[in-house]
Design an enzyme around this catalytic site. Structure first.
Site, short mmCIF file in Angstrom:
data_model
loop_
_atom_site.label_atom_id
_atom_site.label_comp_id
_atom_site.label_asym_id
_atom_site.label_seq_id
_atom_site.Cartn_x
_atom_site.Cartn_y
_atom_site.Cartn_z
N ARG A 65 14.79 19.43 -27.93
CA ARG A 65 13.65 19.98 -27.17
C ARG A 65 12.76 18.81 -26.77
O ARG A 65 12.15 18.19 -27.64
CB ARG A 65 12.92 20.98 -28.07
CG ARG A 65 11.75 21.69 -27.40
CD ARG A 65 11.09 22.64 -28.41
NE ARG A 65 9.96 23.32 -27.82
CZ ARG A 65 8.74 22.80 -27.72
NH1 ARG A 65 8.50 21.59 -28.18
NH2 ARG A 65 7.77 23.49 -27.18
N LYS A 121 6.28 13.18 -30.82
CA LYS A 121 5.50 13.67 -31.97
C LYS A 121 4.86 12.54 -32.78
O LYS A 121 5.22 11.38 -32.65
CB LYS A 121 6.37 14.57 -32.84
CG LYS A 121 6.50 15.96 -32.20
CD LYS A 121 7.13 16.97 -33.10
CE LYS A 121 7.16 18.33 -32.39
NZ LYS A 121 8.06 19.27 -33.02
#
Ligand code: HH2
Length: 281
Positions: free
Chosen positions: A239, A205
């Site tokens: 995740r 991210k």
């Protein structure tokens, strides 16, 4: 949890697994690499992404879920905010609903999870992919996220979702600045302390890019550091896109956490035994 985006526009793997055959192959590959859950999504949530219709999302995810559930026993999760997609996915064999809307506009995912006995991920977020970058005002990000997650937990439980099937996720990058994402990671133990299983999704991210300067395809090291921090502080699942590397990072962090717990327990034991010998001094 391995990420499987059957989308053309996801920020990291968009366009790679749009065809069901390649998506199924990727899912099986992540299982071979050690994934315990595969999270199938058909709509990107990256800031500014375009919403897709129910029909389009169904056509992206359902064939993949049907194939994966018939070819493996590894639990499948569906990453969706749409009731029709969540229900069709669970009917096709998915065992978990990953709802990044945190039951904000509708409680359908909790109702479906309760009806089918599925697991439910409540991920903290605010607004939509179009609006979320402007919704990062918090008095204290961890306290505010905890409060907003707690109210959806109450909702889910009142609708009949069993405590053991609820997962909480701080929603790294969803209505969070890079600094706020780091704060949530560093204080994850405060979320773990609520007593629910915690899932974290830091993979590749933008906060990693902001800290390190790395491009999206070059964030494995930063992801491993974030995964290790989360697991060390008590996350039960992460995740991720890079399953085998992150499994290794998680295993080492989990061993370190266990060693620390043993040491803390030993300290308490020795404190008790000293008290037995010397009394309270
Ligand atoms: N992050 C994304 C999507 N779904 N679900 C949970 N529970 N936690 C997360 O952090 C999370 C999530 C965004 O990442 P990705 O799926 O890789 O990209 P995109 O939304 O562009 O498809």
């Amino acid at each position: 949890m391995g990420v499987l985006n059957t989308t053309p526009d996801s920020f990291s793997d968009g366009g790679r697994y749009l065809a069901p055959l390649s998506a199924v192959a990727r899912g099986l590959q992540m299982i071979a690499e050690g994934a315990d859950i595969i999270d199938v999504g058909g709509e990107s949530t990256r800031p500014g992404s375009e919403p897709v219709s129910v029909e389009e999302e169904l056509s992206r995810v359902i064939p993949v879920i049907e194939q994966l559930t018939s070819r493996t026993k590894t639990p499948i999760s569906v990453d969706t905010v749409k009731p029709e997609v969540a229900e069709a996915a669970v009917a096709a064999g998915a065992q978990m609903i990953n709802d990044v809307s945190n039951l904000r506009d509708s409680d359908h995912s909790a109702r479906i999870a309760a009806r089918y006995g599925a697991h439910l991920v409540l991920m903290h977020s605010r607004g939509t992919p179009e609006t979320m970058t402007g919704l990062c005002d918090y008095a204290d990000v961890v306290t505010d996220v905890l409060r907003e997650l707690s109210s959806s937990v109450e909702k889910a439980r009142s609708l009949g979702v069993h405590k053991e099937r609820i997962w909480l996720d701080p929603g790294i990058g969803f209505a969070k600045t890079a600094e706020q994402s780091v704060e949530l990671l560093a204080r994850l133990d405060e979320i773990v302390a609520l007593g629910y299983k915690v899932l974290v999704g830091p993979s590749r991210k933008s906060f990693i890019g902001k800290i390190s300067g790395a491009d999206v395809d070059d964030r494995v090291g930063g992801t491993a550091a974030a995964v290790s921090t989360a697991v060390f502080l008590g996350a039960k699942a992460v995740r991720v896109h890079d399953v085998s590397v992150m499994r290794q990072a998680a295993a080492v962090a989990s061993a370190a956490a266990a060693a620390r717990k043993r040491r803390a327990a030993g300290r308490m034991d020795s404190a008790f035994s000293l008290r037995e010998v010397f009394g309270d001094v």
